[in-house]
Write a protein that holds these residues in place. Structure first.
Motif, PDB file in Angstrom:
ATOM      1  N   GLN A   1     -23.980 -31.634  43.665  1.00  0.00           N
ATOM      2  CA  GLN A   1     -25.000 -31.249  42.681  1.00  0.00           C
ATOM      3  C   GLN A   1     -24.912 -32.056  41.398  1.00  0.00           C
ATOM      4  O   GLN A   1     -25.689 -31.838  40.471  1.00  0.00           O
ATOM      5  N   LYS A   2     -23.940 -32.990  41.355  1.00  0.00           N
ATOM      6  CA  LYS A   2     -23.697 -33.804  40.157  1.00  0.00           C
ATOM      7  C   LYS A   2     -23.555 -32.916  38.924  1.00  0.00           C
ATOM      8  O   LYS A   2     -24.110 -33.173  37.857  1.00  0.00           O
ATOM      9  N   THR A   3     -22.795 -31.828  39.105  1.00  0.00           N
ATOM     10  CA  THR A   3     -22.591 -30.860  38.041  1.00  0.00           C
ATOM     11  C   THR A   3     -21.474 -31.328  37.106  1.00  0.00           C
ATOM     12  O   THR A   3     -20.392 -31.675  37.563  1.00  0.00           O
ATOM     13  N   ASN A   4     -21.748 -31.325  35.820  1.00  0.00           N
ATOM     14  CA  ASN A   4     -20.746 -31.674  34.817  1.00  0.00           C
ATOM     15  C   ASN A   4     -20.097 -30.380  34.346  1.00  0.00           C
ATOM     16  O   ASN A   4     -20.653 -29.662  33.520  1.00  0.00           O
ATOM     17  N   TRP A   5     -18.922 -30.065  34.896  1.00  0.00           N
ATOM     18  CA  TRP A   5     -18.304 -28.779  34.605  1.00  0.00           C
ATOM     19  C   TRP A   5     -16.938 -28.973  33.956  1.00  0.00           C
ATOM     20  O   TRP A   5     -16.308 -30.019  34.081  1.00  0.00           O
ATOM     21  N   ASP A   6     -16.497 -27.921  33.251  1.00  0.00           N
ATOM     22  CA  ASP A   6     -15.219 -27.971  32.550  1.00  0.00           C
ATOM     23  C   ASP A   6     -14.125 -27.187  33.267  1.00  0.00           C
ATOM     24  O   ASP A   6     -12.969 -27.611  33.309  1.00  0.00           O
ATOM     25  N   ILE A   7     -14.501 -26.031  33.802  1.00  0.00           N
ATOM     26  CA  ILE A   7     -13.492 -25.164  34.423  1.00  0.00           C
ATOM     27  C   ILE A   7     -14.120 -24.428  35.604  1.00  0.00           C
ATOM     28  O   ILE A   7     -15.283 -24.019  35.558  1.00  0.00           O
ATOM     29  N   LEU A   8     -13.345 -24.315  36.681  1.00  0.00           N
ATOM     30  CA  LEU A   8     -13.779 -23.592  37.885  1.00  0.00           C
ATOM     31  C   LEU A   8     -12.767 -22.491  38.151  1.00  0.00           C
ATOM     32  O   LEU A   8     -11.602 -22.766  38.461  1.00  0.00           O
ATOM     33  N   TYR A   9     -13.215 -21.249  38.010  1.00  0.00           N
ATOM     34  CA  TYR A   9     -12.330 -20.104  38.260  1.00  0.00           C
ATOM     35  C   TYR A   9     -12.249 -19.842  39.757  1.00  0.00           C
ATOM     36  O   TYR A   9     -13.247 -19.477  40.389  1.00  0.00           O
ATOM     37  N   ILE A  10     -11.046 -19.996  40.324  1.00  0.00           N
ATOM     38  CA  ILE A  10     -10.831 -19.647  41.722  1.00  0.00           C
ATOM     39  C   ILE A  10     -10.097 -18.307  41.825  1.00  0.00           C
ATOM     40  O   ILE A  10      -9.951 -17.751  42.907  1.00  0.00           O
ATOM     41  N   GLY A  11      -9.624 -17.810  40.684  1.00  0.00           N
ATOM     42  CA  GLY A  11      -8.973 -16.501  40.609  1.00  0.00           C
ATOM     43  C   GLY A  11      -9.329 -15.851  39.287  1.00  0.00           C
ATOM     44  O   GLY A  11      -9.256 -16.498  38.239  1.00  0.00           O
ATOM     45  N   HIS A  12      -9.736 -14.588  39.324  1.00  0.00           N
ATOM     46  CA  HIS A  12     -10.129 -13.868  38.112  1.00  0.00           C
ATOM     47  C   HIS A  12     -10.098 -12.376  38.408  1.00  0.00           C
ATOM     48  O   HIS A  12      -9.803 -11.951  39.528  1.00  0.00           O
ATOM     49  N   CYS A  13     -10.417 -11.571  37.397  1.00  0.00           N
ATOM     50  CA  CYS A  13     -10.367 -10.114  37.546  1.00  0.00           C
ATOM     51  C   CYS A  13     -11.748  -9.477  37.454  1.00  0.00           C
ATOM     52  O   CYS A  13     -11.849  -8.261  37.249  1.00  0.00           O
ATOM     53  N   SER A  14     -12.789 -10.257  37.559  1.00  0.00           N
ATOM     54  CA  SER A  14     -14.145  -9.766  37.311  1.00  0.00           C
ATOM     55  C   SER A  14     -14.870  -9.398  38.601  1.00  0.00           C
ATOM     56  O   SER A  14     -14.842 -10.161  39.575  1.00  0.00           O
ATOM     57  N   MET A  15     -15.529  -8.247  38.565  1.00  0.00           N
ATOM     58  CA  MET A  15     -16.414  -7.847  39.668  1.00  0.00           C
ATOM     59  C   MET A  15     -17.868  -8.147  39.328  1.00  0.00           C
ATOM     60  O   MET A  15     -18.773  -7.787  40.064  1.00  0.00           O
ATOM     61  N   GLU A  16     -18.097  -8.822  38.201  1.00  0.00           N
ATOM     62  CA  GLU A  16     -19.454  -9.113  37.746  1.00  0.00           C
ATOM     63  C   GLU A  16     -19.912 -10.523  38.097  1.00  0.00           C
ATOM     64  O   GLU A  16     -21.050 -10.889  37.808  1.00  0.00           O
ATOM     65  N   GLU A  17     -19.034 -11.331  38.700  1.00  0.00           N
ATOM     66  CA  GLU A  17     -19.424 -12.697  39.040  1.00  0.00           C
ATOM     67  C   GLU A  17     -20.436 -12.694  40.185  1.00  0.00           C
ATOM     68  O   GLU A  17     -20.444 -11.800  41.030  1.00  0.00           O
ATOM     69  N   LYS A  18     -21.278 -13.699  40.207  1.00  0.00           N
ATOM     70  CA  LYS A  18     -22.296 -13.801  41.251  1.00  0.00           C
ATOM     71  C   LYS A  18     -21.656 -14.272  42.559  1.00  0.00           C
ATOM     72  O   LYS A  18     -20.722 -15.071  42.541  1.00  0.00           O
TER      73      LYS A  18
END
Length: 289
Positions: A144-161
């Motif tokens: 997608q040629k996305t310019n990203w800073d951080i990718l969460y592969i582990g977290h505590c959120s149930m609100e992520e898509k």
């Protein structure tokens, strides 16, 4: 009569030569086939003698398709360090046990000019297919040629898509991949604005909300805090932890004999060097009235 006998002898000789010719051809074909099979076997000297032993993964796999893996671990936490070392070995990952903070990690990423680095805390577990999932996520962002800073592969959120999407409230820093550009942003900001009164994950979410950080999250995550192994001071039961389907640590304990009765080694009881030479009068903990 003589002509008939001569003709019979001629046919007999011809049949005999044909028989021996076919026999010789079959023998040659068999010998060539045996030679080819043996050559194919000897051409694979790295084939393990033990068929149950896994072959060594590629270097890209062993680093989870990043340039480096950091596992943040305080030097005194020997129990967590030992467990994570066994977990990384089971998953065939090459990780550095890093005795520093997240800020120190970001500075190290900048100093080594890593393009991407995976950062893991020392109280986590993985999904068995975590590395493959990380690979797919990175490929998707790259396509997608996305310019990203951080990718969460582990977290505590149930609100992520679901799937891979822009982050919403990715609380906790259990596991994430930071890009070089992201490390530069984070280090430059927190070197000046880190607030010890606020948890780091809360401050990161604030940056995401202010669109100062381009962040993506995987949901469900592939890295989970193991609150059953290391209860937190807040006593919270993280709902996201129930999404762990195939625990890499549980599989390791089931299949690796030395891990079946695993108990974390005791942590170091070493005192801070700054307090090794305390005057006797300071040892008195009674309140001075």
């Amino acid at each position: 009569m003589e002509y008939s006998q001569a003709r019979s002898a001629w046919w007999y000789g011809r049949a005999l030569r044909l028989y021996f010719g076919i026999s010789l051809a079959v023998s040659v074909i068999w010998l060539v086939r045996v030679a080819l099979i043996q050559g194919a076997d000897t051409a694979r000297p790295d084939r393990p003698a033990d068929p149950t032993r896994l072959e060594a993964p590629s270097q890209a796999y062993s680093r989870a398709f990043t340039d480096h893996i950091y596992c943040i671990n305080q030097a005194s936490r020997l129990g967590r360090k030992a467990r994570m070392a066994e977990l990384f070995a089971h998953m065939q990952l090459d990780a550095e046990m890093f005795a520093g903070s997240h800020l120190d990690v970001w500075q190290d990423v900048i100093n080594h000019e890593y393009q991407y680095a995976l950062v893991i805390e020392d109280d986590v577990d993985f999904e068995l297919d975590a590395v493959a999932s990380i690979h797919r996520a990175l490929n998707t962002l790259d396509a997608q040629k996305t310019n990203w800073d951080i990718l969460y592969i582990g977290h505590c959120s149930m609100e992520e898509k679901p799937g891979l999407a822009r982050s919403v409230h990715p609380f906790c820093t259990s596991g994430y991949i930071v890009s070089r550009n992201g490390a530069q942003k984070l280090f430059a900001y927190f070197a000046k604005h880190l607030r010890s009164s606020h948890a780091l994950d809360v401050q990161l979410v604030a940056l995401i909300k202010r669109k100062m950080l381009r962040s993506y999250s995987m949901f469900p995550p592939v890295v989970f805090q193991r609150r059953d192994l290391y209860p937190a001071d807040d006593g919270m039961d993280l709902r996201v932890g129930r999404l762990l389907r195939n625990s890499a640590w549980d599989q390791a304990r089931a299949f690796v004999p030395k891990l079946q009765d695993w108990i974390d080694p005791p942590d170091s009881q070493r005192r801070d060097p700054a307090f090794e030479h305390i005057p006797p009068w300071m040892e008195n903990t009674q309140t001075v009235r």
